[in-house]
Design a protein around this motif. Structure first.
Motif, mmCIF file in Angstrom:
data_model
loop_
_atom_site.group_PDB
_atom_site.id
_atom_site.type_symbol
_atom_site.label_atom_id
_atom_site.label_comp_id
_atom_site.label_asym_id
_atom_site.label_seq_id
_atom_site.Cartn_x
_atom_site.Cartn_y
_atom_site.Cartn_z
ATOM 1 N N GLU A 22 34.591 42.951 32.788
ATOM 2 C CA GLU A 22 33.780 41.599 32.935
ATOM 3 C C GLU A 22 33.315 41.744 34.359
ATOM 4 O OE1 GLU A 22 34.442 37.013 32.915
ATOM 5 O OE2 GLU A 22 35.643 37.986 31.540
ATOM 6 N N GLU A 23 33.943 41.853 35.387
ATOM 7 C CA GLU A 23 33.475 41.809 36.781
ATOM 8 C C GLU A 23 32.387 42.881 37.046
ATOM 9 O OE1 GLU A 23 36.955 41.859 39.451
ATOM 10 O OE2 GLU A 23 38.181 40.287 38.303
ATOM 11 N N LEU A 24 32.743 44.042 36.573
ATOM 12 C CA LEU A 24 31.690 45.225 36.628
ATOM 13 C C LEU A 24 30.329 44.871 36.237
ATOM 14 C CD1 LEU A 24 34.087 48.297 35.722
ATOM 15 C CD2 LEU A 24 33.062 47.920 38.042
ATOM 16 N N ASN A 25 30.263 44.106 35.334
ATOM 17 C CA ASN A 25 29.010 43.424 34.751
ATOM 18 C C ASN A 25 28.514 42.368 35.327
ATOM 19 O OD1 ASN A 25 28.367 45.735 32.626
ATOM 20 N ND2 ASN A 25 30.403 45.194 31.810
ATOM 21 N N SER A 26 29.184 41.880 36.315
ATOM 22 C CA SER A 26 28.806 40.762 36.975
ATOM 23 C C SER A 26 27.313 40.802 37.555
ATOM 24 C CB SER A 26 29.682 40.179 38.072
ATOM 25 O OG SER A 26 29.470 38.941 38.802
ATOM 26 N N GLN A 27 26.831 39.375 37.690
ATOM 27 C CA GLN A 27 25.629 39.575 38.305
ATOM 28 C C GLN A 27 25.360 39.445 39.856
ATOM 29 O OE1 GLN A 27 23.432 35.936 37.454
ATOM 30 N NE2 GLN A 27 25.072 34.686 37.168
ATOM 31 N N TYR A 28 26.758 39.145 40.305
ATOM 32 C CA TYR A 28 26.876 39.262 41.773
ATOM 33 C C TYR A 28 27.289 40.430 42.214
ATOM 34 C CZ TYR A 28 26.892 34.180 40.665
ATOM 35 O OH TYR A 28 26.494 33.160 40.195
ATOM 36 N N LYS A 29 26.538 40.990 43.314
ATOM 37 C CA LYS A 29 26.837 42.342 43.728
ATOM 38 C C LYS A 29 28.231 42.400 44.634
ATOM 39 C CE LYS A 29 22.079 43.450 45.306
ATOM 40 N NZ LYS A 29 21.041 43.732 46.523
ATOM 41 N N ASP A 30 28.871 41.375 45.283
ATOM 42 C CA ASP A 30 30.204 41.505 45.970
ATOM 43 C C ASP A 30 31.326 41.645 44.999
ATOM 44 O OD1 ASP A 30 28.713 41.392 48.447
ATOM 45 O OD2 ASP A 30 29.191 39.333 48.593
ATOM 46 N N LYS A 31 30.968 40.886 43.762
ATOM 47 C CA LYS A 31 31.863 41.035 42.824
ATOM 48 C C LYS A 31 32.061 42.310 42.092
ATOM 49 C CE LYS A 31 33.876 37.426 39.560
ATOM 50 N NZ LYS A 31 33.418 36.204 38.824
ATOM 51 N N ARG A 32 30.666 42.775 41.738
ATOM 52 C CA ARG A 32 30.891 44.205 41.375
ATOM 53 C C ARG A 32 31.462 45.361 42.208
ATOM 54 N NH1 ARG A 32 25.394 43.385 39.842
ATOM 55 N NH2 ARG A 32 24.589 44.863 41.535
ATOM 56 N N LYS A 33 31.176 45.017 43.455
ATOM 57 C CA LYS A 33 31.980 45.952 44.571
ATOM 58 C C LYS A 33 33.295 46.015 44.672
ATOM 59 C CE LYS A 33 31.341 46.799 49.405
ATOM 60 N NZ LYS A 33 31.018 46.477 50.675
ATOM 61 N N ASP A 34 33.926 44.744 44.625
ATOM 62 C CA ASP A 34 35.218 44.643 44.369
ATOM 63 C C ASP A 34 35.865 45.277 43.152
ATOM 64 O OD1 ASP A 34 35.426 43.267 46.781
ATOM 65 O OD2 ASP A 34 35.577 41.310 46.099
#
Length: 895
Positions: A22-34
């Motif tokens: 779910e986090e990898l498909n987030s619209q937020y760049k920082d969340k994807r990076k984390d």
């Protein structure tokens, strides 16, 4: 990752894969990076996160360099297990390889090279070609290394797309790091190729020497290693090269220093001026000494290399022996190496200070080091005649300390000194005899017993001293028993009085009747027979003058030493073993991943016509109907002094046979049919087994009378084949048969003229006239077990032979059904696999074989699997043997 990223490793959540997805498909760049960081952390600790492959790949489309690196790291790890999904990333790779940022361009091409998936390599070619000509040197140097990786995956692709030429062009690059990486890549490719890929010319040499001054330390190591393979045209060129390389000796990196030393040592072989050599030796000493001020582990590596260097040129460090003196806090492995080097550098000029050091070491607490130090004193005595007396004085002082293991080690080395200088230092024997009661180690006991036996005529109570050992004779180890037996015999021969006579009787009785050791028993029987038949002959044998020994401990063979020096500074020079002794290369010249031939498939087996599981040879006899009969006794039949067969004079070859084959084997070809041999039928064939050539024979008696007294002889032939052992065929009753293996020896009776496979044989028995028949020997029987060549040697030998020695032949009827089956069949006959490559749709196999007198055959087989037709090309110093070789290879591939 930064130091703050450790939190990603501490999660203990269950069911985290769906959350990560779910986090990898987030619209937020920082969340994807984390999320990607968490995935990498999970991957690092061994969790399987391959199910997130698609989601992680989707994160590639980003401008963030850190995130891109993390995604690429994930791809390298999981692309092999998800090759079909890895293709999804190809478009991004290709796009990134044209990014304005050179770091991203280099990262893309590096990652594509690390993903070892065939489907991706096809897409790598165009970006790689662009990056090899990129404006940025960082991209070019990364692309150079990528070519070597691609060659390892698909060699044919690299050659077809011209990457090797592009790599060679990079040697002329104006950036030294690009040059260094190109050299490293070409050297790596050359290691895996049987053909010459990277040859340094005088033009290339100049470019590499220029780049040497400007590139990084590891780039310098790559260039120096490549230059070490260049052979200067003359002494003047060698001096110029050395002059350019000498500044590298001042480098802070140990690897650069040792590579420079290697380079200089190799070029010194061509330099003829003594002054130049002397100056170079002086220049090499300080950097080598500096290496000994590093950490113990690096010191050890340096010492192992210095050990090789001082064996080749001791003058380099002849005045620096003090730097090898052991410090109290040196680890034991460093101390042991320093001792070895001190022994090698010991001379009449410095022996006094060396002995003082050794004497000091002999009082230390580490037992192994003390033993080595005492042995070192003895080795110095053997090496330096003028210092022997001083060495013995030191040893006697150590004996007086009365430390058990020091005394025992001293006695062992004094025995060697007595052998080196016979009848010189015997006055010290009395001192040694005082320590008899303390000896409990086998080697020390054996040494003391040897001294007593050798000088029994000078020791008044020698019989009493030996008698003290005889009481425990049955319990002693074999080393002591053997020495005690010989010493007692020496005592008896020197003092044939009543005491020694009783002792010799007891010892011989113990050594023959009371022991299970065959070596001891055999030696005792030899002595017993000598003493009982001819005591004077026994004296000549047992008391014969012994050769003077020399100290060759840890001295390497000159050819091995040269090979090891050429491998400074690698593991080879640390292990003191050639690379092939501990590194097995399984890659071929050109292969796909599934076509890999490990060394196990290349090892030699028994000849195909010999039986693999055969037991030790024994003549077997049976009826022709197949019913087993009692084996006739093999009593040696009297052999006449001269049996004139075919008018030959070599009577040594007239032999009876007792080396037979194993029972189940393919039928032998009939050489003498019963219709021509008055009822005697002989079948025979040459075979190879366990490194020996045999003549496998079957005798069948279809006549009405018994046949015995068989003899055999061979006429002159190309290989000088002759019988090598007596042939004893039992009496053959009518209807019986006997098989045998007759060992053969080579080059006894060589026929002049061109080589031929003809073998003329004469067989005679007591009841019939001599029978003559012609047999045909196949050359593959002569292929020796040591015919396997290392790839560099194969390449060098191929280049060294003139083109006129290359001969080829087509075999239109031969069909290869499988490469692996072909290699197995050939290796069973000592034709060894070297490498394989693809050419168009054909397989090209490189192999080697060798026949006696060190004659190699370098073989190239070209064929299409499953299609009739094979081309065989060979290169050999004996081109006149080519027709025989082609016959042999046809026989092996057809049968």
């Amino acid at each position: 990752m930064s130091g703050h990223d450790s939190k990603y490793f501490s999660t203990t959540k269950k069911g985290e894969i769906p959350e990560l997805k779910e986090e990898l498909n987030s619209q937020y760049k920082d969340k994807r990076k984390d999320a990607v960081k968490k995935v990498i952390a999970a991957m690092t600790v061994g969790k399987d996160v391959s199910s997130l492959f698609t989601d992680v790949v989707n994160c590639m489309q980003t401008e963030n360099l850190e995130l891109k690196k993390l995604v690429y790291l994930y791809l390298i790890n999981y692309a092999k297990s998800q090759p079909d999904l890895a293709i999804l990333a190809v478009n991004t790779f290709v796009k990134d390889s044209q990014d304005p940022n050179p770091l991203i361009r280099a990262l893309a091409v590096r990652t594509m090279g690390c993903i070892r998936v065939d489907k991706i390599t096809e897409y790598l070619c165009d970006p790689l070609q662009r990056c090899l000509k990129d404006d940025d040197p960082y991209v070019r140097k990364t692309a150079a290394v990528c070519v070597a990786k691609l060659y390892d995956i698909n060699a044919e692709l690299v050659e077809d797309r011209g990457f090797l030429d592009a790599l060679k062009d990079l040697i002329s690059d104006n950036n030294p790091m690009v040059v260094a990486n190109a050299v490293a890549a070409l050297a790596e490719i050359q290691d895996h190729s049987v053909r010459p890929i990277f040859e340094i010319t005088s033009n290339t040499l100049s470019k590499l020497l220029t780049a040497l001054n400007e590139c990084t330390e590891w780039g310098q190591v790559f260039i120096l290693d490549a230059l070490s393979k260049y052979k200067a045209a003359n002494a003047h060129e060698a001096e110029n090269i050395v002059e350019r390389v000498t500044p590298r000796l001042q480098h802070a990196n140990c690897a650069v220093v040792l590579s420079a030393v290697k380079m200089i040592l190799l070029q010194m072989e061509l330099i003829t001026s003594p002054d130049v050599i002397r100056n170079l030796c002086k220049k090499m000493a300080p950097p080598l000494v500096t290496l000994l001020s590093t950490e113990p582990e690096l010191q050890y590596v340096a010492l192992r290399n210095i050990n090789l260097i001082v064996q080749k040129r001791p003058i380099i460090l002849a005045h620096e022996i003090k730097v090898f003196f052991c410090k109290y806090n040196d680890p034991i492995y460093v101390k042991m190496e320093k001792l070895e080097i001190m022994i090698k550098l010991a001379s009449d000029r410095n022996i006094d200070q060396v002995l003082l050091e050794f004497k000091e070491y002999a009082t230390e607490v580490d037992v192994d080091f003390v033993r080595k130090a005492v042995r070192a004193i003895g080795r110095c005595a053997i090496k330096l005649e003028r210092a022997a007396e001083r060495c013995i004085s030191v040893l006697l002082e150590l004996i007086k300390i009365k430390v058990n293991y020091v005394v025992q080690e001293a006695i062992i080395v004094i025995k060697d000194i007595f052998r080196r200088y016979p009848n010189t230092y015997e006055v010290i024997i009395a001192t040694l005899c005082e320590s008899l009661d303390t000896l409990d180690e086998p080697e020390a006991k054996a040494s003391m017993i040897w001294i007593i036996g050798e000088y029994a005529d000078r020791i008044d109570n020698a019989d009493e001293l030996l008698e003290s050992f005889l009481e425990t004779f049955p319990e002693e180890p074999p080393l002591v028993q053997l020495q005690l037996l010989t010493a007692t015999v020496k005592l008896f021969l020197k003092k044939p009085t009543e005491g020694p006579q009783k002792m010799i009787q007891v010892v011989l009785n113990n050594a023959t009747a009371e022991t299970n050791n065959p070596d001891l028993r055999d030696r005792a029987y030899i002595y017993w027979r000598l003493l009982s038949t001819d005591p004077e002959a026994a004296k000549d044998v047992v008391l014969a003058e012994k050769p003077v020994i020399s100290d060759d401990t840890n001295q390497l063979d000159p050819s091995l030493l040269d090979e090891l020096l050429a491998n400074i500074p690698t593991l080879s020079s640390v292990y003191h073993k050639p690379p092939e002794a501990f590194v097995t290369r399984v890659k071929t010249v050109q292969r796909t991943e599934e076509e890999e031939y490990p060394d196990g498939a290349e090892s030699g087996y028994l000849d195909s016509s010999a039986e693999a599981g055969a037991s030790s040879p024994a003549t077997t006899t049976s009826t022709t109907a197949g019913k087993p009969q009692a084996v006739a006794p093999l009593a040696p039949a009297p052999v006449p002094d001269l049996l004139d067969l075919m008018g030959m004079e070599n009577t040594n070859a007239l032999v009876p046979t007792d080396h037979p084959p194993a029972p189940a084997r393919p039928p032998l070809p009939i050489q003498l049919p019963a219709s021509s041999g008055q009822g005697l039928q002989i079948s025979a064939q040459s075979i190879r087994r366990d490194g020996q050539i045999f003549y496998s024979m079957l005798f069948e008696n279809f006549s009405p009378i018994p046949l015995d007294g068989f003899m055999i002889q061979f006429n002159k032939n190309t290989f000088g084949l002759a019988a090598g052992a007596p042939l004893q065929i039992p009496q053959l009753q009518p209807g019986m048969s006997a098989t045998t293996l007759l060992p053969m020896i080579l080059f006894q009776n060589v026929s002049p003229g061109p080589p031929t496979t003809l073998l003329q044989v004469a067989v005679k028995n007591s009841q019939q006239p001599p029978w003559y028949f012609n047999d045909k020997i196949s050359l593959h029987v002569f292929f020796t077990e040591d015919g396997k060549m290392e790839r560099p040697i194969f390449l060098e030998t191929w280049k060294s032979l003139p083109d006129t020695n290359e001969i080829s032949k087509d075999f239109p009827a031969i069909v290869l059904t499988s490469v692996e089956a072909t290699l197995d069949r050939l290796s069973a006959s000592n034709v060894f696999f070297i490498a394989k490559r693809k050419h168009l749709n054909q397989d090209v196999l490189y192999l080697s074989a060798k026949i006696p007198q060190e004659t190699p055959f370098l073989i190239e087989l070209t064929a299409t699997i499953g299609v009739p037709g094979l081309k065989c090309a060979i290169k050999t110093p004996r081109s006149d043997m080519a027709p025989l070789f082609f016959e042999a290879i046809e026989f092996l591939l057809k049968n």
